[in-house]
Scaffold this motif. Sequence first.
Motif, PDB file in Angstrom:
ATOM      1  N   ALA A  43      65.970  88.227  79.244  1.00 55.65           N
ATOM      2  CA  ALA A  43      65.898  89.688  79.229  1.00 55.65           C
ATOM      3  C   ALA A  43      64.719  90.219  80.017  1.00 55.65           C
ATOM      4  CB  ALA A  43      65.820  90.179  77.799  1.00 55.65           C
ATOM      5  N   ALA A  45      63.373  89.014  82.669  1.00 53.40           N
ATOM      6  CA  ALA A  45      63.414  88.792  84.107  1.00 53.40           C
ATOM      7  C   ALA A  45      64.194  89.905  84.786  1.00 53.40           C
ATOM      8  CB  ALA A  45      64.072  87.448  84.411  1.00 53.40           C
ATOM      9  N   PRO A  46      63.651  90.476  85.842  1.00 51.95           N
ATOM     10  CA  PRO A  46      64.393  91.544  86.520  1.00 51.95           C
ATOM     11  C   PRO A  46      65.654  90.997  87.175  1.00 51.95           C
ATOM     12  CG  PRO A  46      62.403  90.972  87.735  1.00 51.95           C
ATOM     13  CD  PRO A  46      62.360  90.194  86.464  1.00 51.95           C
ATOM     14  N   ALA A  47      66.723  91.748  87.073  1.00 46.20           N
ATOM     15  CA  ALA A  47      67.970  91.334  87.692  1.00 46.20           C
ATOM     16  C   ALA A  47      67.907  91.644  89.178  1.00 46.20           C
ATOM     17  CB  ALA A  47      69.131  92.081  87.056  1.00 46.20           C
TER      18      ALA A  47
ATOM     19  N   PRO B 329      61.810  98.728  84.972  1.00 46.67           N
ATOM     20  CA  PRO B 329      63.246  99.035  84.997  1.00 46.67           C
ATOM     21  C   PRO B 329      63.750  99.346  83.586  1.00 46.67           C
ATOM     22  CG  PRO B 329      62.789  96.988  86.158  1.00 46.67           C
ATOM     23  CD  PRO B 329      61.521  97.406  85.507  1.00 46.67           C
ATOM     24  N   PHE B 331      66.572  99.166  82.070  1.00 50.18           N
ATOM     25  CA  PHE B 331      67.455  98.268  81.327  1.00 50.18           C
ATOM     26  C   PHE B 331      66.701  97.077  80.752  1.00 50.18           C
ATOM     27  CE2 PHE B 331      67.484  96.243  85.422  1.00 50.18           C
ATOM     28  CZ  PHE B 331      67.676  94.910  85.156  1.00 50.18           C
ATOM     29  N   VAL B 332      65.627  96.665  81.455  1.00 51.72           N
ATOM     30  CA  VAL B 332      64.802  95.586  80.917  1.00 51.72           C
ATOM     31  C   VAL B 332      64.135  96.066  79.638  1.00 51.72           C
ATOM     32  CG1 VAL B 332      62.791  94.140  81.331  1.00 51.72           C
ATOM     33  CG2 VAL B 332      64.388  94.587  83.186  1.00 51.72           C
ATOM     34  N   LEU B 335      66.514  96.141  76.744  1.00 50.01           N
ATOM     35  CA  LEU B 335      66.805  94.816  76.177  1.00 50.01           C
ATOM     36  C   LEU B 335      65.637  94.286  75.367  1.00 50.01           C
ATOM     37  CD1 LEU B 335      68.735  93.116  79.127  1.00 50.01           C
ATOM     38  CD2 LEU B 335      69.644  93.855  76.935  1.00 50.01           C
ATOM     39  N   VAL B 336      64.427  94.551  75.839  1.00 46.16           N
ATOM     40  CA  VAL B 336      63.253  94.109  75.091  1.00 46.16           C
ATOM     41  C   VAL B 336      63.193  94.833  73.744  1.00 46.16           C
ATOM     42  CG1 VAL B 336      60.738  94.124  75.039  1.00 46.16           C
ATOM     43  CG2 VAL B 336      61.927  93.486  77.134  1.00 46.16           C
ATOM     44  N   GLN B 339      65.578  93.378  71.223  1.00 47.61           N
ATOM     45  CA  GLN B 339      65.028  92.193  70.553  1.00 47.61           C
ATOM     46  C   GLN B 339      64.039  92.605  69.482  1.00 47.61           C
ATOM     47  OE1 GLN B 339      66.649  89.663  70.814  1.00 47.61           O
ATOM     48  NE2 GLN B 339      65.989  88.259  72.412  1.00 47.61           N
TER      49      GLN B 339
END
Lengths: 436, 513
Positions: A43, A45-47, B329, B331-332, B335-336, B339
């Motif tokens: 999660a 790690a940048p895509a 970003p 979306f990161v 997601l974090v 969690q």
Amino acid sequence: MHKRVYGAVALAGVTALALSACGGSSTPSASTAASTAAKATTAAAPAPATTGAPVRDAAVDLVIWCDQDRKPIIDKYAAAFGAEMSIKVAVQVSTDVRKDFKDATNAGKGPDVIVGAHDWLGELVQNQAVKPINLSAADQAKFPAEAMAAAKFNGQVYGVPYAVENIGIVRNTALAPDAPKTFEEMVTKGQALVKEGKATNAVLLTVSKTGDAYHSYPFLKAFGGGIFAQKDNGDYDATKVIVGSAESIQGGEQLAKLGKDGILSTNVDGGIVDQVFDAGKAPYAMTGPWAIDKAKKAGIKYAISPLPTIGGKQMTPFLGVQMFYVSAKAKNDAFAQEFVTKYVTKKDLQIDMYNIGKRPPALTEAYTQVAASDPDIKAWFEAGKGALPMPNIPAMNSVWGPLGQATADIIAQKATAADRLKAAQTEIEANIKKAG
Amino acid sequence: MTKSPWIVVKWVAITAALALLVWIGGKFAAAGSLWAVVGVSFIAMCVLAIYGTTRAVPMKYLFPGLFFLIALQIWPIVFTVMTSFTNYGDGHMGTKDESIKYLIAQTVKEVEGTPRYAMSVAVKAGGDVATGDITLLLTDPKDGATYAGTPNGLASLTDGVEKGPTGKITAATGYQILIAREVNARSKDLSDIVVPTEGGGIKTSGLSEAFVGKASLQYDAAADRLIDTATGKRYMPHNALWVPEDGQGQSLTSGWQENVGLRNYTDALTNETLRNGFVKILVWNLIFPLISVLSTFLLGMGFALLFNDDRIKGKGLWRSLLILPYALPGFVTALVWRQMFNQDQNFGLINKTFGMTIDWLGDPTWAKVAILITNLWLGFPYMFLICTGALQAVPTDVKEAAKIDGASGFRTIRSIIMPLVLVAVGPLLVASYAFNFNNFALIFLLTNGGPFEGNQTQVGSTDLLITYAFRLAIGGTTPNFGFAAAISMFIFVIVALISLQGFRRTASLEDVN
């Protein structure tokens, strides 16, 4: 949040279209089951900034699309094929082969050959994107019957398999030295370890808040339930959903009990399964080959065994098959057919592909050779014995969401197994009907 | 217009723009899209007429904006509207004729007990390898008999036949054998060619094999029916699919695209799940952006006021730190946070830190709270940025005047600073509301619309209309872009109305000036 309002207004109009780009890829599949497992852990790690489809190279005689990992191997055989035929072959990487191929083929810009999972098949046929491959009966006999069955749709062969995958029990041999025979044994042993403080989870299984139909299926299947009934010829029958059958409910009741006892939890998702197992904090994980690489790196001593019995009934997983497809609109159809039927069936290619993905090769001859030296591969193959292929009919798209959520709700004690699975059955049937 | 070196620059720029358009036009022409070529030529003419002459000076300034408005805003809307009147989606991509041809081709099976021929592809000697009529030179693997196959039938071939190690014919009198690359170049012809035989037809497979195949599906053009010759089942066209005439069993796999008129709209309005979920989702969809905008604005504004005070040391550093969440970003971050919201204290940082057991993502109410918290984190730096900018634009003399008049700090903020700041940021707040109204990514990544209550997976507790529409039309079932487009038109109207109202209100703020 700084979009100008025109942007925001237009966004409403275009979002659906833009989002449609994500369609289809949200369902788990043989290959994506692995990637969903990996998703949560990576999660942070940048895509990649761009996820666009590759642009077809017009100057070559054969174009193959695959993912990044497999490119080096396919390059090798593409080069050999190119040399034999004195042609130029291009192997291009796509970040989402399934979606990119569908879109590009529809626009007449697709590749000639793709590498992908067998459960894309129905959807690809539905969209007129792939065509049957004329693999001779002799060639078909070189693969196990289950693998060939997965490559078939309406009785026609559409792909040449190169690997199979399925879930099994991966155990931490420091905590659990012996392969478990029954699920109950795993629970007892696991709970004892948790009590001693040696583990945090007795048994790890991907559930998550929205559920995971792929990982829950073995529970339903153990009692004779499942997703679709099979026709006489072995094909799945989209008109006969058995999610709410008495047999499936028996499996659901096992999930309910395990949820009640705190063995399974919706707080555990794919990322957490890896995280806990790789920290040595759980004796058993019900997972697949994609978990092995990380466990090895974490220095966990592990062993793989088939799924155990539950309530006295043998659990079996879904079989996933990786294969090469030929595009229905291949510009270089003759080369594409030749490459897929003559080169993918080579033992060396299959063994090289094993070296990348560490899945059992589909070709029996290649498997026999690999299994002799790699006990993991033999164990995965044993764990997949008797497994039915994951359904490749388009109706399966209507199943993942409702069935996944149903299992999550059962485990979370939100509803009884019987009520929840029957409700899921109704929902799945309605979705299938809507799709025609 | 005065003559100057700039005129050279101008014409170089115009030429470059035209060259680019010609190149794009060429690409479209190659792809065969007539209307795109017409559109590009029209733009090219506009460029020449507007910038090459002095007739339309205002247009010189308006044209680029107008162009991008049409290309990036108007066209997607038009396209969405057009799509909403079709059944475009999985299984409905091509034409009806394509579906007939494809479906029949899918049923071609090798006839059992027939030979699998070694094959060479040839044209008549002296013919053109690229266009000449194709003859298949076939070798029966069992007895080594050789044949010449054409669409007229199979004929024995013996004259000057030479065979390779696999039995493949390498030379025959009167024929020129194609090399691999030439064979491949004729792929399209080869996939069409069928050599009729008693049991079916000989078809090619790859470069060097041919088999006797037979299709089990036939098209009866007069009746417009597809007929399964094995079972005798007849399929008729209905709703762009081939459905069994007797109503028993499944329709054939692939359908075609057609115009469905208003059906997507009536479906959306009469869909029971959509209706049931709509009100509940709409209410949350109105509240979510409102709270998001207010909370992010208040926090951002608070920080902006704080760091606008001259007594604070190291303002630059603080400001940079506060903008960090905005720089990551989104979306990161989502997601974090997902969690961190895990209920289990072993995995979820929030419950662990506060010693709680809240089921953040599994309880309908807490899931909403979790989303608002995450969006606060994601959104406040932006508000902080714009408020800082607006605050610095507030003239100091007004503040001093307030001080001299004896206004308290709070009074100054309420009556002097806020009205001036709101003039500047008001429209941005409306825009922010509109953006959050369709904040798909956040919901999709954090909860995927869930938790789902009441034994179903259609209507989630944190669903926005956009995530709901996505699941309904694309995510949870067979993708139907036409239906998705129709639903997004409804959302479009709602957002447009809210935004319109919002802008009318903010316009009244400007009266303070």
